[in-house]
Design a protein around this motif. Structure first.
Motif, PDB file in Angstrom:
ATOM      1  N   CYS A  90      -2.040  -2.811  13.468  1.00  0.00           N
ATOM      2  CA  CYS A  90      -1.488  -2.172  12.049  1.00  0.00           C
ATOM      3  C   CYS A  90      -0.257  -1.470  12.506  1.00  0.00           C
ATOM      4  N   THR A  91       0.046  -0.785  13.742  1.00  0.00           N
ATOM      5  CA  THR A  91       1.179  -0.205  13.891  1.00  0.00           C
ATOM      6  C   THR A  91       2.337  -1.042  14.020  1.00  0.00           C
ATOM      7  N   LYS A  92       2.165  -2.414  14.539  1.00  0.00           N
ATOM      8  CA  LYS A  92       3.349  -3.481  14.648  1.00  0.00           C
ATOM      9  C   LYS A  92       3.338  -4.113  13.196  1.00  0.00           C
ATOM     10  N   GLY A  93       2.434  -3.778  12.200  1.00  0.00           N
ATOM     11  CA  GLY A  93       2.702  -4.551  10.913  1.00  0.00           C
ATOM     12  C   GLY A  93       2.116  -5.935  10.749  1.00  0.00           C
ATOM     13  N   GLU A  94       1.174  -6.388  11.838  1.00  0.00           N
ATOM     14  CA  GLU A  94       0.629  -7.801  12.020  1.00  0.00           C
ATOM     15  C   GLU A  94      -0.258  -7.901  10.518  1.00  0.00           C
ATOM     16  N   ASN A  95      -0.658  -9.333  10.500  1.00  0.00           N
ATOM     17  CA  ASN A  95      -1.390  -9.784   9.465  1.00  0.00           C
ATOM     18  C   ASN A  95      -2.953  -9.506  10.320  1.00  0.00           C
ATOM     19  N   VAL A  96      -3.706  -8.363  10.003  1.00  0.00           N
ATOM     20  CA  VAL A  96      -4.763  -8.255  10.790  1.00  0.00           C
ATOM     21  C   VAL A  96      -5.880  -9.343  10.521  1.00  0.00           C
ATOM     22  N   PRO A  97      -6.286  -9.318   8.974  1.00  0.00           N
ATOM     23  CA  PRO A  97      -7.095 -10.299   8.614  1.00  0.00           C
ATOM     24  C   PRO A  97      -7.112 -11.862   9.281  1.00  0.00           C
ATOM     25  N   GLU A  98      -5.924 -12.139   9.429  1.00  0.00           N
ATOM     26  CA  GLU A  98      -5.720 -13.407  10.150  1.00  0.00           C
ATOM     27  C   GLU A  98      -5.851 -13.382  11.612  1.00  0.00           C
ATOM     28  N   LYS A  99      -5.517 -12.577  12.322  1.00  0.00           N
ATOM     29  CA  LYS A  99      -5.475 -12.468  13.750  1.00  0.00           C
ATOM     30  C   LYS A  99      -7.142 -12.129  14.032  1.00  0.00           C
ATOM     31  N   ILE A 100      -7.876 -11.652  13.345  1.00  0.00           N
ATOM     32  CA  ILE A 100      -9.063 -11.144  13.608  1.00  0.00           C
ATOM     33  C   ILE A 100      -9.912 -12.582  13.760  1.00  0.00           C
ATOM     34  N   LYS A 101      -9.571 -13.493  12.992  1.00  0.00           N
ATOM     35  CA  LYS A 101     -10.235 -14.781  12.605  1.00  0.00           C
ATOM     36  C   LYS A 101     -10.298 -15.519  14.010  1.00  0.00           C
ATOM     37  N   ARG A 118      -9.660  -2.267   5.836  1.00  0.00           N
ATOM     38  CA  ARG A 118      -9.256  -1.861   4.383  1.00  0.00           C
ATOM     39  C   ARG A 118      -9.171  -0.486   4.125  1.00  0.00           C
ATOM     40  N   GLU A 119     -10.230   0.176   4.673  1.00  0.00           N
ATOM     41  CA  GLU A 119     -10.468   1.608   4.496  1.00  0.00           C
ATOM     42  C   GLU A 119      -8.984   2.344   5.076  1.00  0.00           C
ATOM     43  N   TYR A 120      -8.825   2.067   6.206  1.00  0.00           N
ATOM     44  CA  TYR A 120      -7.467   2.429   6.951  1.00  0.00           C
ATOM     45  C   TYR A 120      -6.245   2.237   6.297  1.00  0.00           C
ATOM     46  N   SER A 121      -6.124   0.945   5.697  1.00  0.00           N
ATOM     47  CA  SER A 121      -4.802   0.515   5.020  1.00  0.00           C
ATOM     48  C   SER A 121      -4.652   1.191   3.927  1.00  0.00           C
ATOM     49  N   GLU A 122      -5.697   1.605   3.112  1.00  0.00           N
ATOM     50  CA  GLU A 122      -5.607   2.480   2.026  1.00  0.00           C
ATOM     51  C   GLU A 122      -5.345   4.083   2.135  1.00  0.00           C
ATOM     52  N   TYR A 123      -5.863   4.443   3.333  1.00  0.00           N
ATOM     53  CA  TYR A 123      -5.686   5.868   3.660  1.00  0.00           C
ATOM     54  C   TYR A 123      -4.002   5.928   4.052  1.00  0.00           C
ATOM     55  N   CYS A 124      -3.501   4.914   4.688  1.00  0.00           N
ATOM     56  CA  CYS A 124      -1.975   4.792   5.240  1.00  0.00           C
ATOM     57  C   CYS A 124      -1.276   4.729   3.784  1.00  0.00           C
ATOM     58  N   LYS A 125      -1.622   4.007   2.919  1.00  0.00           N
ATOM     59  CA  LYS A 125      -0.886   3.882   1.587  1.00  0.00           C
ATOM     60  C   LYS A 125      -0.819   5.306   1.016  1.00  0.00           C
ATOM     61  N   ARG A 126      -1.890   6.088   0.851  1.00  0.00           N
ATOM     62  CA  ARG A 126      -1.978   7.427   0.424  1.00  0.00           C
ATOM     63  C   ARG A 126      -1.154   8.242   1.055  1.00  0.00           C
ATOM     64  N   VAL A 127      -1.216   8.291   2.427  1.00  0.00           N
ATOM     65  CA  VAL A 127      -0.291   9.319   3.165  1.00  0.00           C
ATOM     66  C   VAL A 127       0.920   9.079   3.021  1.00  0.00           C
ATOM     67  N   ASN A 128       1.525   7.724   2.992  1.00  0.00           N
ATOM     68  CA  ASN A 128       2.975   7.435   2.988  1.00  0.00           C
ATOM     69  C   ASN A 128       3.245   7.580   1.662  1.00  0.00           C
ATOM     70  N   SER A 129       2.677   7.351   0.463  1.00  0.00           N
ATOM     71  CA  SER A 129       3.028   7.795  -0.795  1.00  0.00           C
ATOM     72  C   SER A 129       3.235   9.297  -1.227  1.00  0.00           C
ATOM     73  N   GLU A 130       2.359   9.863  -0.826  1.00  0.00           N
ATOM     74  CA  GLU A 130       2.557  11.435  -1.001  1.00  0.00           C
ATOM     75  C   GLU A 130       2.186  12.235   0.003  1.00  0.00           C
ATOM     76  N   PRO A 131       2.652  13.267   0.271  1.00  0.00           N
ATOM     77  CA  PRO A 131       2.079  14.277   1.331  1.00  0.00           C
ATOM     78  C   PRO A 131       1.084  15.099   0.987  1.00  0.00           C
ATOM     79  N   ALA A 132      -0.165  14.577   0.622  1.00  0.00           N
ATOM     80  CA  ALA A 132      -1.239  15.145   0.213  1.00  0.00           C
ATOM     81  C   ALA A 132      -1.991  16.195   1.066  1.00  0.00           C
ATOM     82  N   VAL A 133      -2.199  17.384   0.318  1.00  0.00           N
ATOM     83  CA  VAL A 133      -2.858  18.512   1.237  1.00  0.00           C
ATOM     84  C   VAL A 133      -4.355  17.681   1.416  1.00  0.00           C
ATOM     85  N   ILE A 134      -4.957  18.444   2.395  1.00  0.00           N
ATOM     86  CA  ILE A 134      -6.092  17.922   2.876  1.00  0.00           C
ATOM     87  C   ILE A 134      -7.435  17.742   1.842  1.00  0.00           C
ATOM     88  N   ALA A 135      -7.810  16.449   1.814  1.00  0.00           N
ATOM     89  CA  ALA A 135      -8.979  16.168   1.088  1.00  0.00           C
ATOM     90  C   ALA A 135     -10.322  16.639   1.848  1.00  0.00           C
TER      91      ALA A 135
END
Length: 309
Positions: A90-101, A118-135
């Motif tokens: 994820c840090t390197k921007g790799e195609n994770v689903p393809e690599k795990i195969k 998928r959960e972690y990717s969704e979290y990263c999108k939320r964090v990068n899109s807005e500096p949300a206060v702790i949920a």
């Protein structure tokens, strides 16, 4: 920062899980801020994969804390090794689903891996899109990074700092009210100091201890004037504990800034306390924080016998 004693206690296994039965004597590296952040994410990934695989809670929690051991120790567990890979990819921007195969995992394990990815990717999108206060606790139950940050900061501060939810806040609002004071202007800081001094003297607290407690209270009250328009301080007695509760109507603390604020002395942004949390933890038995976009509550817990050694 040495949390070896705490981890030793945590690693005394009580359940009958077949995973990692032996007692671990951890060799911890130096806990830098970046190390804590990285290992918290990896530990969360392993914990979540364990949940998808129906591991019991004791085994999953053990995985989370084991992620903070040396790499040689943590690599002994397959879920932690996979979590390391996921984090690196994820840090390197790799195609994770393809690599795990190409790992040819068992179907159940591959499914668990991809679900957590998928959960972690969704979290990263939320964090990068807005500096949300702790949920507090994701409403879907799929992502609880708030809980990960809570556990990491609790362990890294040797149980001196605890992030608490709205439900937990009610528990610490119980007791006998000894003092209430509004905080609107700078002069109210001195008023809070003097009034709490009178209360503590009435309770028979030693003068040197009162001075230490006043420093912590001043830091917490000052935070109201720095970052909020209005606040209130309450002092409550609950058995052998004294709780000083400071509530404000400010913007709250962002999740991605909170570890810096708590773990790094002197770290400061326009929404942080700088030296505040570090000083408060030294002068109290424990510091609790509840924070939302509508305001924060800092609770300073003191023991009548004096602050914890």
């Amino acid at each position: 920062m040495d949390v070896r004693g705490l981890f030793n206690k945590m690693f005394q296994r009580q359940d009958n899980s077949p995973h990692d039965q032996r007692i671990v004597n951890p060799v911890l590296p130096r806990l830098s801020l970046e190390f804590v952040k990285e290992r918290a994410i990896i530990g969360w990934m392993a914990n979540r994969m364990g949940e998808y695989l129906s591991w019991n809670k004791g085994a999953r929690d053990f995985l989370f804390f084991k992620s903070f051991l040396s790499k040689e120790e943590s690599d002994e567990n397959e879920l932690l090794k996979l979590s390391e890979l996921m984090f690196q990819w994820c840090t390197k921007g790799e195609n994770v689903p393809e690599k795990i195969k190409h790992k040819r995992l068992a179907p159940s394990l591959e499914t668990a891996f991809l679900n957590v990815y998928r959960e972690y990717s969704e979290y990263c999108k939320r964090v990068n899109s807005e500096p949300a206060v702790i949920a507090q606790n994701d409403p879907n139950g799929d992502l609880n990074m708030w809980g990960v940050y809570r556990d990491v900061m609790y362990a890294a501060t040797q149980r001196r700092f605890l992030l608490i939810s709205n439900d937990e806040l009610e528990v610490y609002m119980q007791g006998t009210i000894l003092l209430e004071q509004e905080v609107k202007e700078r002069a109210d800081i001195a008023v809070c100091r003097e009034k709490t001094k009178d209360v503590f003297q009435t309770l028979g607290i030693e003068p040197s201890t009162i001075m230490s407690w006043q420093l912590a209270i001043s830091e917490a009250v000052t935070n109201i004037l720095k970052h909020a328009e209005y606040g209130r301080m309450s002092v409550m007695e609950n058995g052998e504990e004294i709780q000083v509760i400071i509530m404000d109507k400010g913007p709250g603390f962002a999740l991605n800034e909170l570890p810096n604020t708590v773990l790094m002395a002197g770290y400061s942004t326009k929404k942080s306390l700088g030296q505040g949390f570090t000083l408060m933890m030294k002068m109290t038995h424990q510091v609790l924080l509840n924070t939302t976009p509508n305001g924060s509550t800092i609770i300073l817990i003191f023991k009548k016998a004096g602050r914890r050694k």
